[in-house]
Design an enzyme around this catalytic site. Structure first.
Site, PDB file in Angstrom:
ATOM      1  N   PRO A   1       0.774  -1.253   0.000  1.00  0.00           N
ATOM      2  CG  PRO A   1       0.022  -0.932   2.191  1.00  0.00           C
ATOM      3  CD  PRO A   1       0.721  -1.925   1.297  1.00  0.00           C
ATOM      4  CB  CYS A   2       3.246   2.750  -2.366  1.00  0.00           C
ATOM      5  SG  CYS A   2       2.524   2.332  -3.949  1.00  0.00           S
TER       6      CYS A   2
END
Length: 167
Positions: free
Chosen positions: A135-136
């Site tokens: 989850p950047c």
């Protein structure tokens, strides 16, 4: 080792899924890449890759559950490409709680990196081959503003809104 791929429709548009055979992964496939149409540095299908939607059954199921709001994480095996520094940053990304955001500086702290490494940390985040899954999109500017996302800021906002609505 065989590289397999398929596409999956999502609220963010078609996702290109790429993986490699793995004897230890659920479903027999280690995920190597999740990329979006128009993404910077997106994976490109190569002639020697095998199109195989069935191999991605588990990956697709978990992605669909995430987009439907029925899952706040992923239980998938990944290939381990990237430098030691990138893998360290990516591991910190994987620990970010669903529905939350953090700044680049705070992520550096969480990864045990000096604040002077924030530019390198940003580059490692930008090289993340597993959009959505790693989850950047949860990393924002220190003031809470949306900054850099390989899939585009509109998609970053879409993912953050999805998580906010289901957390």
């Amino acid at each position: 080792m065989t590289t397999r791929y398929t596409t999956l429709d999502s609220p963010c548009g078609p996702l290109l899924l790429v993986g490699e055979d793995s004897a230890t992964a659920r479903g027999g496939l280690a995920l190597a890449s999740v990329s979006m149409t128009g993404q910077r540095n997106a994976a490109v299908v190569r002639p020697d890759w095998v199109e195989d939607a069935a191999a991605f059954r588990e990956v697709a199921s978990q992605l669909r559950a995430y987009f439907a709001g029925g899952s706040d994480g992923f239980d998938l095996e990944f290939t381990s490409r990237g430098t030691e520094f990138q893998r360290r940053v990516w591991a910190a990304l994987e620990r970010l709680p669903y529905g939350s955001t953090t700044s680049y500086g705070a992520l550096a702290d969480q990864a045990g990196l000096p604040r002077a490494a924030v530019r390198a940390l940003g580059a490692a985040i930008g090289a993340n081959p597993l959009l959505v899954v790693r989850p950047c999109h949860r990393v924002v500017g220190a003031d809470g503003s949306l900054t850099g996302y390989a899939g585009g800021l509109d998609r970053k906002r879409q993912l953050l809104d999805l998580e906010a609505g289901h957390s």
